[in-house]
Design a protein around this motif. Structure first.
Motif, PDB file in Angstrom:
ATOM      1  N   SER A 340      -2.517   1.923  -9.872  1.00 40.20           N
ATOM      2  CA  SER A 340      -2.422   0.681 -10.647  1.00 40.20           C
ATOM      3  C   SER A 340      -1.058   0.807 -11.421  1.00 40.20           C
ATOM      4  CB  SER A 340      -3.381   0.961 -11.715  1.00 40.20           C
ATOM      5  OG  SER A 340      -4.907   0.970 -10.805  1.00 40.20           O
ATOM      6  N   THR A 343       0.621  -1.362  -8.814  1.00 36.68           N
ATOM      7  CA  THR A 343       0.039  -2.685  -8.423  1.00 36.68           C
ATOM      8  C   THR A 343      -0.161  -3.734  -9.591  1.00 36.68           C
ATOM      9  OG1 THR A 343      -2.263  -2.011  -8.938  1.00 36.68           O
ATOM     10  CG2 THR A 343      -1.377  -1.512  -6.616  1.00 36.68           C
ATOM     11  N   ASN A 389      -6.135  -6.300  -0.635  1.00 39.28           N
ATOM     12  CA  ASN A 389      -6.351  -5.558  -2.008  1.00 39.28           C
ATOM     13  C   ASN A 389      -6.095  -6.577  -3.223  1.00 39.28           C
ATOM     14  OD1 ASN A 389      -6.277  -4.044  -4.275  1.00 39.28           O
ATOM     15  ND2 ASN A 389      -5.062  -2.341  -3.304  1.00 39.28           N
ATOM     16  N   GLY A 392      -3.530  -6.437  -7.405  1.00 40.27           N
ATOM     17  CA  GLY A 392      -2.197  -6.736  -7.736  1.00 40.27           C
ATOM     18  C   GLY A 392      -2.041  -8.026  -8.923  1.00 40.27           C
ATOM     19  N   TYR A 401       4.518  -1.689  -4.903  1.00 36.63           N
ATOM     20  CA  TYR A 401       3.171  -2.057  -4.419  1.00 36.63           C
ATOM     21  C   TYR A 401       2.878  -1.665  -2.925  1.00 36.63           C
ATOM     22  CZ  TYR A 401      -0.786  -5.513  -4.514  1.00 36.63           C
ATOM     23  OH  TYR A 401      -2.012  -5.859  -4.401  1.00 36.63           O
ATOM     24  N   GLN A 405       0.277   1.605  -1.024  1.00 32.75           N
ATOM     25  CA  GLN A 405      -0.670   1.074  -0.275  1.00 32.75           C
ATOM     26  C   GLN A 405      -0.506   2.188   0.984  1.00 32.75           C
ATOM     27  OE1 GLN A 405      -3.154  -1.327  -1.411  1.00 32.75           O
ATOM     28  NE2 GLN A 405      -1.948  -0.433  -2.909  1.00 32.75           N
TER      29      GLN A 405
END
Length: 502
Positions: A340, A343, A389, A392, A401, A405
């Motif tokens: 997080s 993102t 996802n 974001g 970001y 992933q």
């Protein structure tokens, strides 16, 4: 055109073997293009830790030397959080970074990537090129987010996979009424200036209303024309739910190319809009009455490097995604709290993650379910399975970001991580909750072994301190102004901190 020649000496790039043959060939094409297109200034750009483009404009003669030896660049931008508050003391041992090479605020070297060279259609006789950052020793700068993604992509490819990303990003378009450039409004380091007074470019609350698109048609055309001239694969433009809220989507791209495209897209749109009396903001939720939160939904799929096959397509009847796909998703869910920070890197972004809001509040996945963090998409038999996802925010650093992933997904595949069954009631299931604020995310990142092992302890400590400083300044504002419901409102602090810079 002339340039300084150093007889008998190798340039920094050649000395350390920093270019592939493809990049060397592209560099020769750049020299010809500069002459043919009468390019007079080249912006040599670097992505900072926040995902913001920093640059120097160079004359042609100066730039030709950079194609041999790179550009010496001040380490100064590395010290600052998003509000330009100094986080690290460069005159401590290790420059505040616990890195000997950073003592005393030295220069480091920016090496252009010739494959990123673009002519900027809105800026006459001007070109742009992205760079990678290196220490004087020729080793990668540990804080360079583009370098972090490149390493993640290489690891993914070494495992036999190609990472494909599709960008779907929302943002707000506003008209400038007053620039507010009066000296008393310009703020100070750690206390950004008052933002311009703006008005909506269109009304809201009508999904995909053609009339709103037509209202903004002139500026939308200008933006679209420029993006296409840049070679960005723009696909759709949509009027979103909130006032002046737009969504742009792009055709799928591979790995590093997708992150570069996102950086250039944000940079281009902000510059184009400003030239025409608008402000484009990628701040998640501006402090403007009636405005809505914006997200960056990152579509992802995996191809086999050997066959080019989409490895997410299900092979068993009744499955919505392949076993590899499930394991990849399992990795994303397992590391969702720690990821997080990458993102959703701003304080403002967490005010979007609410129950029943079309944004996730927990780490779950589902079949075409917009309430889950991971939404699997695909039509049976068409071979187009992918997922997005939905956690974001548009202000996220695209390199971090995507890297978060790829790293988590690959570990999920390698450990055959089980994501559990798909969610049916996204907001009412027993799934791990996502962080409620940026500090919760930072604490989760500190405790996560994956990202420290892949990005390095040095970088994780660096980005954690950067975000802690940002949050401390925010908390001080909340306390000084006796704000009790700060989790439910957007404050003036957030507007000053994020609206213009992102």
């Amino acid at each position: 055109m002339t340039k300084t020649v150093s007889i008998g000496k190798k340039g920094f790039i050649d000395m350390h073997g920093l270019w592939t043959d493809e990049q060397k060939e592209a560099a020769e094409r750049i020299k010809a293009t500069i002459k043919e297109q009468d390019i007079r200034l080249i912006r040599v750009a670097w992505t900072d830790q926040h995902g913001i483009s920093r640059a120097k404009a160079m004359t042609v003669d100066g730039f030709l030397g950079v194609l041999e030896s790179g550009l010496e660049f001040n380490t100064g931008p590395l010290f600052f959080d998003s509000g330009s508050d100094i986080v690290f003391n460069p005159f401590m041992e290790g420059g505040g970074f616990d890195l000997e090479e950073m003592n005393g605020c030295p220069n480091y070297r920016l090496v252009p990537d010739p494959l990123t060279f673009k002519i900027l259609p809105w800026a006459p006789n001007t070109a742009w090129i992205l760079t990678d950052a290196y220490l004087k020793s020729g080793k990668p700068l540990p804080f360079d987010s583009r370098g972090i993604l490149r390493k993640a992509i290489n690891d993914f490819r070494n495992a036999g996979y190609d990472f494909i990303a599709g960008i779907e990003v929302e943002w707000t378009l506003t008209k400038v009424e007053d620039e507010r450039l009066r000296p008393e409004l310009l703020g100070a380091p750690g206390f950004p200036a008052e933002t311009p007074l703006v008005m909506p470019a269109a009304r809201g609350y009508q999904y995909h209303l053609e009339a709103h698109l037509d209202e903004m048609n002139e500026i939308i055309h200008i933006i679209a024309d420029n993006l296409q001239k840049l070679g960005l694969p723009l696909s759709t433009i949509e009027d979103e739910w909130g006032p002046s809220q737009l969504e742009f989507t792009f055709s799928p791209m591979s790995g590093l190319e997708a992150a570069d495209a996102m950086l250039l897209f944000r940079t281009a749109v902000k510059q184009i809009c400003k030239r025409h009396g608008y402000i484009a903001s990628f701040m998640c939720r501006p402090q403007l009455p009636g405005f809505f939160s914006s997200g960056w939904h990152l579509h992802q799929s995996i191809r086999s490097l050997e066959t080019g096959e989409n490895l997410l397509n299900p092979t068993n009847d009744g499955d919505v995604i392949s076993e590899i796909g499930k394991h990849y998703i399992g990795g994303l869910l397992k590391h969702a709290r720690a990821a997080s920070v990458f993102t959703t890197p701003t304080i403002n972004g967490y005010k979007r993650l609410k129950p029943n809001s079309l944004a996730p509040d927990r780490a779950g996945w589902g079949d075409d379910n917009r309430g889950t963090m991971i939404r699997v998409i695909g039509s049976p038999g068409e071979g187009n399975t992918r997922f997005e996802n939905r956690i974001g925010e548009p202000a996220a650093n695209p390199y971090l970001y995507l890297a978060s992933q790829v790293m988590a997904g690959l570990q999920g595949i390698q450990t055959q991580c089980d994501p559990g069954i798909p969610s049916r009631e996204a907001y009412n299931e027993d799934r791990e909750p996502l962080p409620r604020n940026l500090m919760e995310a930072v604490e989760a990142l500190k405790q996560d072994d994956l990202y420290s092992s892949k990005m390095g302890d040095l970088f994780i400590n660096y980005i954690s301190r950067m975000k802690e400083n940002e949050y401390t300044r925010y908390e001080r504002f909340i306390q000084d102004h006796n704000i009790e419901n700060s989790n439910d409102i957007v404050t003036e602090w957030e507007q000053r901190e994020y609206f213009e810079i992102f």
